[in-house]
Design a protein around this motif. Structure first.
Motif, mmCIF file in Angstrom:
data_model
loop_
_atom_site.group_PDB
_atom_site.id
_atom_site.type_symbol
_atom_site.label_atom_id
_atom_site.label_comp_id
_atom_site.label_asym_id
_atom_site.label_seq_id
_atom_site.Cartn_x
_atom_site.Cartn_y
_atom_site.Cartn_z
ATOM 1 N N THR A 180 10.127 8.045 -1.198
ATOM 2 C CA THR A 180 10.876 9.000 -0.390
ATOM 3 C C THR A 180 11.914 9.696 -1.247
ATOM 4 O O THR A 180 12.446 9.129 -2.224
ATOM 5 C CB THR A 180 11.556 8.297 0.794
ATOM 6 O OG1 THR A 180 12.469 7.324 0.274
ATOM 7 C CG2 THR A 180 10.526 7.636 1.693
ATOM 8 N N THR A 181 12.185 10.928 -0.904
ATOM 9 C CA THR A 181 13.218 11.684 -1.661
ATOM 10 C C THR A 181 14.616 11.288 -1.203
ATOM 11 O O THR A 181 15.590 11.591 -1.884
ATOM 12 C CB THR A 181 12.998 13.182 -1.469
ATOM 13 O OG1 THR A 181 13.041 13.485 -0.071
ATOM 14 C CG2 THR A 181 11.643 13.605 -2.035
ATOM 15 N N ILE A 182 14.735 10.632 -0.060
ATOM 16 C CA ILE A 182 16.035 10.203 0.485
ATOM 17 C C ILE A 182 16.122 8.695 0.318
ATOM 18 O O ILE A 182 15.166 7.965 0.629
ATOM 19 C CB ILE A 182 16.161 10.575 1.975
ATOM 20 C CG1 ILE A 182 16.070 12.108 2.138
ATOM 21 C CG2 ILE A 182 17.454 10.054 2.575
ATOM 22 C CD1 ILE A 182 16.033 12.560 3.569
ATOM 23 N N GLY A 183 17.264 8.191 -0.095
ATOM 24 C CA GLY A 183 17.452 6.778 -0.261
ATOM 25 C C GLY A 183 17.667 6.073 1.064
ATOM 26 O O GLY A 183 18.162 6.644 2.028
ATOM 27 N N PRO B 53 0.341 9.442 -0.782
ATOM 28 C CA PRO B 53 1.194 9.796 0.356
ATOM 29 C C PRO B 53 2.068 11.010 0.010
ATOM 30 O O PRO B 53 2.455 11.207 -1.152
ATOM 31 C CB PRO B 53 2.049 8.548 0.585
ATOM 32 C CG PRO B 53 1.219 7.437 0.001
ATOM 33 C CD PRO B 53 0.526 8.018 -1.173
ATOM 34 N N ALA B 54 2.373 11.798 1.024
ATOM 35 C CA ALA B 54 3.181 13.010 0.772
ATOM 36 C C ALA B 54 4.022 13.325 2.003
ATOM 37 O O ALA B 54 3.742 12.840 3.101
ATOM 38 C CB ALA B 54 2.287 14.178 0.411
ATOM 39 N N ASN B 55 5.082 14.182 1.781
ATOM 40 C CA ASN B 55 5.928 14.664 2.882
ATOM 41 C C ASN B 55 6.517 13.498 3.685
ATOM 42 O O ASN B 55 6.519 13.501 4.914
ATOM 43 C CB ASN B 55 5.145 15.610 3.808
ATOM 44 C CG ASN B 55 4.534 16.763 3.057
ATOM 45 O OD1 ASN B 55 5.170 17.293 2.119
ATOM 46 N ND2 ASN B 55 3.337 17.156 3.443
ATOM 47 N N LEU B 56 7.043 12.474 2.963
ATOM 48 C CA LEU B 56 7.523 11.273 3.645
ATOM 49 C C LEU B 56 8.860 11.548 4.341
ATOM 50 O O LEU B 56 9.737 12.244 3.809
ATOM 51 C CB LEU B 56 7.678 10.131 2.634
ATOM 52 C CG LEU B 56 6.383 9.713 1.907
ATOM 53 C CD1 LEU B 56 6.676 8.594 0.907
ATOM 54 C CD2 LEU B 56 5.337 9.292 2.917
#
Length: 774
Positions: free
Chosen positions: A767-770, A692-695
């Protein structure tokens, strides 16, 4: 309606219509007034009168329910002409019927007609014998009269001496004198007369002697001969004894040989099958033949005595036709005889036979001709044998006259072949005809070539067609010796093998009469040998040079041990410049000319792009390996995915396969290999397994049990979603219907704050955001 009333109404109708010529009442049955005559025999025409008959009436005769139709000849409204039908004689009635009904009957009497006599069998008989009278209307027969004698048929029937039917009567001839009599047949219908001969049919059973002399008595035996007139060869001879079984005569001086007959009453004649032959032997005069030799159909006149009655002539043992010119001269036509030579003539008559002492030479046209030798040159002698070679007057060879040099009469002729003779039949002629040999005499002339095999491999067969080729020697250009025969040796066709030293050029053919050289050139074919090429490694479309022997007539060049399509080439001196074809394969190079196909001993290697590329598995994740097979892959320099757009993948060669690592920038598409021959790509696409990418999250905070949406790439194959940086239990989720697919995820009970991690076949991405749990 009565007849009077009808006539009254017709009269009234006439008056009302001012004199119209007649009146016809319609819609009423016919009225029959009379039959004229009112009695008539069967078969006679009568006239019926009345009214209202119409054009198509029917007439019936009879009463008491039994009726017979009469044949209407003509009819109108008032008159009918009809024939009395065959029916019982006596009183009866006549009626007329049409579509309106049936008339009242009138009385009529049917009479018996005159008897009809068609034949009497036999036409002659003796008293006491039966005869059959055939005809018609014989059923009321009363008397049969034989001249003065009569037969009462009614009494004869009672005593079964006569049998009578309407069509025949069988009666016995009464005791009446022999000879012609008048036969009367009498019935109630009348009497008819016919001639009849009361006599038995004469029959001659034999006579003796068979060959009497003049004045000798001849006895004739037989039946019914009494009072018969005796004739021999038409001459009437009185009898010396006269009975039914035997007659005797004495032959008069003027009697001649011929058939014997006995005639009764100028009507019945018995004739012997054999003639009475008077015995007078013929004699021949010395030297009495008019000719001493002859052929079929010639006329021979023989002189002698008692020749008029000659009955047979044989020439040798063959019967001949003849005619007597007089008692002293006989003309004989010579018959067709199979045998020839001197023969003797035999004459036979009733008095005996005589054979000539003078011979006659009889001959036929020549036959059964044979000759030797079968082949010869002009001016040479030929011997002909056969049958009936008598009096030969001419010899030809294929129509050209040939001089006779010697002969043995009847069996042999020698002649010289004319200077202008050509091959053909020999014909011998005498006065009886000509005979042609069954085969031709071959007059050998210098050879002529009409056709030959124009090219052949050295050692193979050449076929030469033409004339006078038998036993001819064949010399090829460059050959020291004549070519060996290869199975056929005739005047019209010759087979030879091409010798090893034969070269291309004309062919010379030599026989006893001369020689000829072909105007066309023969080509000696030899297969290519000593094949070499350089370079031995090249890519498709490049040119290579092939050297060797016998290359100038090469027609086809193939690579890959002859399996490729024909390559383009050109001849350069004694070499070939060849372009490597698109489907060239590694292996020997094969050259073909008319002598055959020969392949090089060395192999050529094709610098060709990889082809037939196949890989397994067909999908894998980044960093995974796949195995690639195909043609021309051993010298691969580079492997790229995504139809050649990815970065070069790392790989290693393993035998005839490549082991390739999936690069980081892989995308779906063909895999392409690059070597010195070019680039080749797989027909099938490789499908990478990407993580998966660009979540992205639809909400960064939510309560347990709430549903949030996650979007990004490569989510369609998601296997697991976990919260709290992947530490929670797996969440429930489902795919969205959007493109690309997203995820609708339920916040699990043990969710904790932190990134959300998603796992598929390509790996796990967070995800890069929590995410914060409320």
């Amino acid at each position: 309606m009565t007849g009077m009333n009808t006539r009254f109404l017709c009269g009234l109708f006439l008056l009302l219509n001012l004199g119209l010529s007649g009146c016809r009442v319609q819609k009423y049955p016919p009225e029959l007034t009379q039959a004229l005559p009112n009695k008539a025999p069967i078969g006679q025409e009568i006239t019926l009168s009345g009214f209202q008959f119409t054009d198509e009436p029917t007439v019936s005769f009879g009463s008491n329910g039994t009726f017979v139709s009469g044949s209407v000849i003509s009819a109108n409204d008032e008159i009918i002409k009809v024939t009395v039908p065959r029916m019982p004689t006596g009183n009866t009635q006549v009626r007329v019927a049409n579509s309106e009904g049936v008339s009242d009957p009138v009385s009529f009497s049917v009479l018996q007609p005159l008897p009809v006599v068609n034949s009497i069998s036999p036409t002659n008989a003796l008293p006491g014998q039966t005869i059959v009278i055939a005809g018609d209307f014989l059923d009321q027969l009363q008397w049969v009269r034989f001249g003065p004698g009569s037969v009462n048929i009614l009494e004869a029937v009672k005593t079964q001496l006569a049998i009578v039917t309407p069509q025949s009567a069988t009666v016995t001839v009464p005791d009446v004198p022999r000879g012609p009599q008048t036969l009367g047949i009498e019935t109630t219908g009348g009497i008819v007369s016919r001639p009849f001969l009361v006599a038995g049919t004469p029959e001659i059973t034999g006579f003796s002697p068979k060959r009497p002399r003049l004045s000798e008595e001849v006895i004739i035996q037989g039946k019914n001969l009494y009072d018969g007139v005796i004739r021999i060869n038409g001459l009437v001879i009185p009898s010396t004894k006269n009975t039914d079984a035997e007659l005797r005569i004495a032959l008069p001086a003027n009697a001649t040989s011929g058939k014997l007959s006995v005639t009764l009453y100028d009507q019945l004649t018995a004739t012997t099958a054999d003639s009475v032959l008077l015995a007078l032997a013929p004699t021949l005069d010395p030297n009495g033949f008019s000719i001493t030799e002859g052929i079929l159909g010639d006329r021979l006149v023989i002189n002698g005595r008692n020749l008029r009655d000659v009955t047979a002539v044989t020439v040798g043992n063959t019967p001949a036709t003849f005619r007597a010119l007089s008692d002293t001269q006989l003309e004989v036509t010579l018959p067709d005889r199979a045998q020839t030579g001197e023969v003797f003539i035999t004459l036979t008559n009733l008095g005996g036979s005589i054979t000539s002492t003078q011979p006659l030479l009889y001959y036929n046209a020549p036959s059964g001709l044979t000759f030797s030798p079968a082949r010869t040159l002009r001016g040479r002698e030929i011997v002909v044998n056969g049958q009936s070679l008598y009096r030969i007057t001419g010899v030809t060879v294929n129509g050209r006259p040939a001089p006779i040099t010697s002969r043995i009469e009847s069996s042999e002729i020698k002649f010289t072949v004319p200077a202008d003779a050509t091959t053909g039949p020999i014909v011998l002629t005498n006065r009886a005809g000509s005979s042609t040999t069954g085969r031709n005499l071959t007059v050998v002339l210098p050879p002529t070539v009409t056709d030959l095999t124009r090219k052949a491999i050295v050692g193979n067969r050449v076929v030469i067609s033409g004339l006078f080729l038998l036993d001819a020697n064949v010399y090829f250009t460059g050959s020291q010796n004549a070519a060996p025969n290869d199975g056929r040796n005739t005047d019209a066709e010759l087979w030879v093998r091409v010798p090893n030293d034969a070269q291309t050029g004309p062919v010379r053919i030599v026989n006893l009469a001369g020689e000829t050289t072909t105007t066309v050139s023969f080509t000696a074919l030899r297969a290519p040998t000593g094949i070499a090429f350089g370079p031995d490694l090249a890519k498709v479309g490049a040119d290579i040079t092939i050297t060797g022997q016998n290359l100038t007539d090469v027609t086809v060049v193939r690579f890959g041990n002859g399996k490729s399509s024909p390559a383009r080439f050109r001849v350069s001196g004694q070499t070939l410049i060849v372009t490597v074809p698109a489907d060239a394969l590694d292996g020997p190079i094969c050259l073909t000319n008319e002598a055959g196909t020969v392949c090089s001993s060395g192999s050529f290697n094709v610098l060709a792009p990889a082809s037939n590329i196949v890989f397994t598995p067909t999908s894998n994740s980044i960093g995974g390996t796949i195995t690639i097979t195909g043609n021309n892959i051993a010298n691969t320099r580079e492997v790229k995915f995504n139809n050649g757009r990815s970065t070069a993948a790392t790989f290693r060669v393993s035998g005839q396969t490549l082991i390739v690592t999936v690069p980081a920038d892989v995308q779906a598409g063909a895999i392409c290999l690059t070597n010195e021959g070019g680039i080749g790509c797989s027909a099938a696409d490789f499908t990478p397994l990407l993580p998966p990418a660009n979540l992205a999250l639809s909400a960064t905070t939510a309560a347990i049990g709430a549903e949030i949406t996650i979007t990004g790439a490569n989510l369609a194959t998601t296997k697991e979603v976990r919260f709290g940086n992947g530490k929670s239990s797996a969440s429930k989720f489902r795919l969205t219907t959007t493109t690309p697919a997203g995820l609708l995820v339920t916040v699990p009970a043990d969710a904790a704050n932190g990134p959300i991690c998603i796992t598929n076949d390509g790996g796990t991405t967070c995800t890069t955001i929590g995410f914060t749990v409320k």
